[in-house]
Write an enzyme that holds these catalytic residues in place. Structure first.
Site, PDB file in Angstrom:
ATOM      1  N   GLU A   1       4.343  -2.844   6.052  1.00  0.00           N
ATOM      2  CA  GLU A   1       3.103  -2.152   5.692  1.00  0.00           C
ATOM      3  C   GLU A   1       1.838  -2.978   5.901  1.00  0.00           C
ATOM      4  O   GLU A   1       1.174  -3.377   4.942  1.00  0.00           O
ATOM      5  CB  GLU A   1       3.171  -1.699   4.224  1.00  0.00           C
TER       6      GLU A   1
ATOM      7  N   GLU B   1      11.697   2.954   3.178  1.00  0.00           N
ATOM      8  CA  GLU B   1      11.430   2.932   1.732  1.00  0.00           C
ATOM      9  C   GLU B   1      11.105   4.343   1.261  1.00  0.00           C
ATOM     10  O   GLU B   1      10.321   5.051   1.896  1.00  0.00           O
ATOM     11  CB  GLU B   1      10.210   2.056   1.373  1.00  0.00           C
TER      12      GLU B   1
HETATM   13  C1  GAL Z   1       5.669  -0.464  -0.900  1.00  0.00           C
HETATM   14  C2  GAL Z   1       6.023  -1.914  -0.773  1.00  0.00           C
HETATM   15  C3  GAL Z   1       7.104  -2.368  -1.700  1.00  0.00           C
HETATM   16  C4  GAL Z   1       7.067  -1.715  -3.069  1.00  0.00           C
HETATM   17  C5  GAL Z   1       6.831  -0.227  -2.969  1.00  0.00           C
HETATM   18  C6  GAL Z   1       6.608   0.482  -4.303  1.00  0.00           C
HETATM   19  O1  GAL Z   1       4.346  -0.259  -0.552  1.00  0.00           O
HETATM   20  O2  GAL Z   1       6.460  -2.196   0.530  1.00  0.00           O
HETATM   21  O3  GAL Z   1       7.065  -3.768  -1.757  1.00  0.00           O
HETATM   22  O4  GAL Z   1       6.243  -2.371  -3.922  1.00  0.00           O
HETATM   23  O5  GAL Z   1       5.716   0.049  -2.184  1.00  0.00           O
HETATM   24  O6  GAL Z   1       5.299   0.382  -4.704  1.00  0.00           O
END
Ligand code: GAL
Length: 457
Positions: free
Chosen positions: A173, A361
């Site tokens: 990201e 994710e």
């Molecule tokens: C993403 C990030 C993760 C985690 C997740 C939940 O933006 O890559 O490290 O924190 O969000 O907030």
């Protein structure tokens, strides 16, 4: 809710679909002062009073550095075949470049070997936000030298781990670590303003592609991706002003790093205020920005609703918080909106040269409670089922989505929010480091074993 009416069953996604869980080094490892490790910008940021909620830090986190054998055992018991984690750059190169920490190398060698012994495939992110502090002192992402530093780091990782790691992700990201870290100052290294943001963006976009090429040149058969935070964007009202504001937000949040990687350049047509980036472009940079990734990592949690705002500098747009829209939301104040993942997968798949998409994710933080040794988290179960249903819907319509990773395996350090928001399939008691599988963890296990479920409405 619109759905495809297909039963939610693993086989519907196909035999070769990648299922997994995601984590990141700083959020789980702890051991911040282990022998040979240098400080990261997150060690320094979280060690500065007032930067992280309740002054939490990642010094111990989930103590994964020491507990990984048990945690991997737990992962195996949940039938999770793929594990996404990141390498800590300053654990391997304490000064960011130059001398290598043998202890750091030995740790990741043990971790990777252990995954493989248990039949778990490692998916490794090179950079998940923990820049060596020594490099930040030299300007960090705003210094163009970061390209050389990053190349050296990437080459080191491939040289030492590439015999066993076959799936790499270059950056996690970039929009978040440049936006929150160099523009808003709410993440490490806590810098603010356009003057830091713009060069950080350009150098991160260059490293994204150059990192990909470095891996490819040393390990031609590797599967190489990079990941993007992305949200489906909608205007608050169907007025021209809100629609144009939504287009700018989409260009900033969803397109700024992806389009240069695809060879399309920065979306400056829709983001006029980013034209200053041209000042940092050296001759030849245009050709350095694209890279033929094998996959793009889609990281989606919510959607954003946008309204025009004359007073907001640069963007002239505001995000309307979920709280003000009378919609369900999580502990992060992010709207629960499963169709977001469907729309964003479609949006990305419309680029003519888009490679495969993998959801690297997706997940949610809800207030979990440990009661009588159990954590009952029906909201997370419903969230995962509903989002997965939308992934399946997109896939059934021809979107080339080939994997899904839950954020996260265990509760962990949620950056500026500290330990309060819990995203794990596994609960962590931070006093005792006791792990407890939540109902969502058991649900994921059963799903991965092939049991059919009906997504909760
Ligand atoms: C993403 C990030 C993760 C985690 C997740 C939940 O933006 O890559 O490290 O924190 O969000 O907030």
């Amino acid at each position: 809710m619109e759905s495809n009416n297909l039963p939610l069953i693993k086989s519907a996604f196909g035999e070769d679909f990648y299922w997994g869980v995601s984590t990141a080094a700083y959020q789980i490892e702890g051991a911040h002062e282990a022998e040979g490790k240098g400080a990261s910008i997150w060690d320094v940021f979280s060690g500065t009073k007032g930067k992280v909620k309740l002054n939490h830090n990642g010094n111990l986190a989930c103590d994964f550095f020491n507990r990984y054998p048990d945690d991997l055992q737990l992962m195996q018991s949940l039938h999770i075949p793929n594990f996404r984690f990141s390498l800590s750059w300053p654990r391997l190169l304490p000064q960011g470049y130059g001398s290598v920490s043998q202890t750091g190398l030995a740790y990741y060698n043990r971790l990777i070997d252990h995954c493989l012994e248990l039949g778990i495939t490692p998916w490794v992110t090179l950079y998940h936000w923990d820049l060596p502090h020594a490099l930040e002192k030299l300007g960090g992402w705003t210094n163009r030298k970061v390209i050389d530093w990053f190349q050296e780091y990437a080459a080191l990782c491939v040289k030492h781990f590439g015999d066993r790691v076959k799936h790499w992700m270059v950056l996690n990201e970039p929009m978040v670590f440049t936006g929150a870290g160099y523009f808003l100052g709410v993440h490490a290294p806590g810098r603010r303003g356009f003057g830091s943001f713009v060069p950080a963006v350009h150098h991160a976009a260059l490293c994204q592609a150059i990192g990909g090429r470095t891996i490819r040149s040393l390990q031609p058969e590797a599967t190489i991706g990079t990941t993007f935070s992305c949200s489906h964007i909608e205007p608050l009202r169907s007025t021209e002003k809100d629609e144009r504001a939504a287009r700018r937000v989409d260009a900033l949040l969803n397109r700024l790093f992806m389009e240069p990687a695809l060879g399309l350049g920065y979306p400056l047509q829709d983001l006029k205020f980013m034209r200053r980036i041209e000042k940092y472009m050296l001759p030849g940079d245009v050709d350095l920005l694209p890279f033929n990734f094998d996959f793009i990592g889609v990281q989606n949690y919510t959607r954003e609703v946008v309204k025009h705002s004359f007073w907001t500098p640069f963007l002239q747009a505001n995000l309307v918080p979920a709280r003000k829209r009378n919609v369900p939301y999580t502990l992060m104040n992010w709207e629960v909106y499963p169709q977001s993942i469907y729309h964003i997968l479609h949006q990305f798949s419309q680029y003519p040269n888009m490679p495969k998409l993998i959801v690297t994710e997706n997940g949610a933080a809800f207030p979990d409670q440990l009661l009588d040794g159990q954590v009952h988290d029906p909201k997370r179960v419903a969230f995962l089922q509903q989002y997965l249903q939308q992934v399946l819907r997109a896939k059934a319509e021809g979107v080339p989505v080939t994997g899904y990773f839950v954020w996260s395996f265990v509760d962990n350090f949620e950056w500026a929010e500290g330990y309060d928001p819990r995203f794990g399939l596994v609960h962590v008691d931070y006093e005792t480091q006791q792990r407890t599988i939540k109902s969502s963890g058991f649900w994921y296990r059963d799903f991965l074993k092939g049991e059919a479920t009906v997504a909760a409405e």
